[in-house]
Design an enzyme around this catalytic site. Structure first.
Site, short mmCIF file in Angstrom:
data_model
loop_
_atom_site.label_atom_id
_atom_site.label_comp_id
_atom_site.label_asym_id
_atom_site.label_seq_id
_atom_site.Cartn_x
_atom_site.Cartn_y
_atom_site.Cartn_z
N SER A 1 -0.15 6.15 1.13
CA SER A 1 0.02 4.81 1.69
C SER A 1 0.44 3.83 0.59
CB SER A 1 -1.29 4.37 2.37
OG SER A 1 -1.13 3.21 3.13
N ASP B 1 3.73 8.82 11.73
CA ASP B 1 3.02 7.90 10.83
C ASP B 1 3.76 6.56 10.76
OD1 ASP B 1 1.70 6.58 8.80
OD2 ASP B 1 1.83 8.22 7.36
N HIS C 1 -1.43 8.22 10.36
CA HIS C 1 -1.41 7.87 8.94
C HIS C 1 -2.58 8.46 8.16
CE1 HIS C 1 -0.20 5.62 5.45
NE2 HIS C 1 -1.32 4.93 5.41
#
Length: 448
Positions: free
Chosen positions: A268, A332, A426
């Site tokens: 991320s 995602d 995610h």
């Protein structure tokens, strides 16, 4: 307004922008003064008049306002929780179970060629990226006791713009299988404030490189008045900044061990910081360190800069010969923001290591559904996939054993994914499963 060397920039005025002005600006740029929504050089104000540009600015501000509101409600909830329980639940560190942090890379895997290195370090770096979300005591136990490697240090770095520590990193030496390799793992988006940074399209220009995401740079160690000085002048507060401290660590390691190699990773926001750390090394001419860079592994990484930045980074990987693996799992949401629209906004660089929801992997130039909110026809597939992922997470333990149960927190996230599929996609667990169960073959053009 930005200071320092930047001659071009865009800063969103999220808190001061009213909903009425956002609505009027969406209808037409003539209905509202753009300076009520953004700060940019006067000569650039007419650059954001198209509907697409206006939509991106308005969408980013609205998302940030929503997250700010959510953060305030969560703060109230935590305050009430602390009063009820008498102590914050964050005080307690989770108990470490080594089976939860196991590396699954194959019994007869030997390092040396690119294929085996890719498999092994793909598995190790996603586990390190997931571990970066934990408290230092857990990180130390996992690295030293479970992985039989050597933890170097855990860091909590200062953000000069938010005036608090926001960037967590840990470093370790792979003494178990490859002692010359040192891994730097950046923590990703774990708080609402991190998600605010992810969806913010504010950027500024670095001459010779391109437009780069402002919030990511701030988390990496951007200075308020001097941007990126090559050597950080002494500060009375003694704060440590991610880029400068980690650069010195790698310098010291390289000086002590001529065979040292470095791997940078993160999930991320952590993935964006991993990539940008390399960018600033190049900006400062750190050729000695870049020559020792073995690879950068990112998982669910948001876009970090424009097309000029992307070209700069593509040229950099070719010049120094290090590998850049940008993993994206299924739908995602985070790798698909900030938005890729025309040449003036954000672009990914390098090939995408893409795994679908059945863990079938392939290398792609551009990830499918590159702007999460743009392709309406894909919405039914996103929701069907979220249901499939929920069912699969419940079924896997029946075949693999109870150790493969993802846990109740992840189960709640998967349930939330039935409402917003890109959020549950995610999770680091999806990337861990992709490296464990997925199959992929490296393209011939990245073999030595």
């Amino acid at each position: 307004m930005r200071s320092g060397s930047s001659v071009d920039y865009l800063t969103l005025k999220t808190e001061s922008a009213s909903l009425l002005n956002l609505f009027l600006f969406t209808l037409s740029y003539k209905f509202v003064d753009i300076r009520k929504l953004v700060d940019c050089p006067p000569v650039k104000e007419n650059s954001y008049t198209s509907f697409g540009d206006r939509w991106i600015i308005v969408s980013s501000i609205l998302l940030q306002k929503f997250l700010l509101s959510l953060a305030n409600h969560l703060k109230m909830f935590k305050s009430m929780q602390a009063k009820i329980w008498g102590v914050s639940q964050e005080t307690y560190a989770p108990k470490v179970k080594c089976r939860d942090w196991r590396l699954e890379v194959g019994k007869n895997l030997k390092l040396g060629d690119v294929d085996n290195n890719f498999v092994y370090y793909g598995a190790l770096t996603i586990m390190a990226s997931a571990l970066a979300y934990q408290v230092p005591s857990v990180i130390q136990t996992v690295v030293n006791n479970c992985w039989k490697m050597n933890l170097l240090k855990c860091y909590d770095f200062w953000n000069d713009f938010q005036e608090k520590p926001t960037t967590q990193v840990f470093t370790f030496q792979n003494t178990a299988t490859d002692p010359n390799v040192v891994v730097v793992a950046f923590r990703g988006s774990s708080e609402i404030g991190d998600w605010l940074v992810d969806v913010n399209v504010s950027w500024y220009n670095i001459e010779g490189i391109g437009h780069i995401h402002d919030g990511f740079m701030q988390a990496l160690g951007l200075q308020q008045d001097t941007d990126w000085p090559k050597d950080l002048p002494p500060r009375p507060d003694n704060h440590e900044f991610a880029y400068y401290t980690l650069r010195q660590l790698l310098r010291d390691i390289a000086k002590e061990n001529d065979k040292a190699r470095f791997i940078i990773t993160g999930h991320s926001l952590g993935g964006a910081l991993a990539a940008l750390f390399v960018t600033i090394l190049a900006f400062h001419g750190e050729s000695a360190l870049l020559k020792k860079l073995q690879a950068v592994y990112t998982f669910g990484q948001p876009r970090a800069g424009d097309r000029h930045f992307a070209q700069f980074m593509n040229n950099l990987t070719k010049k120094y010969g290090f590998h850049y693996y940008r993993y994206i799992y299924s739908f995602d949401m985070v790798p698909r923001v900030p938005f890729d629209f025309k040449d003036s906004w954000y672009k990914h660089f390098g090939e995408c290591v893409y795994y679908n929801s059945c863990y079938k992997g392939k290398f792609l130039e551009v990830e499918p559904n590159k702007n999460y909110f743009f392709e309406i026809l894909v919405i039914p597939r996103k929701y069907l996939t979220a249901w499939w992922e929920l069912i699969r997470s419940l079924v896997i333990p029946l075949f693999k054993g109870p150790d493969y149960f993802e846990g109740f927190i992840r189960l709640i996230v998967r349930l939330f994914g039935l409402l917003l599929p890109g959020a549950s996609a995610h999770m680091t667990q999806n990337y861990i499963n992709s490296t464990r169960y997925g199959k992929i073959q490296l393209p011939l053009d990245i073999k030595p």
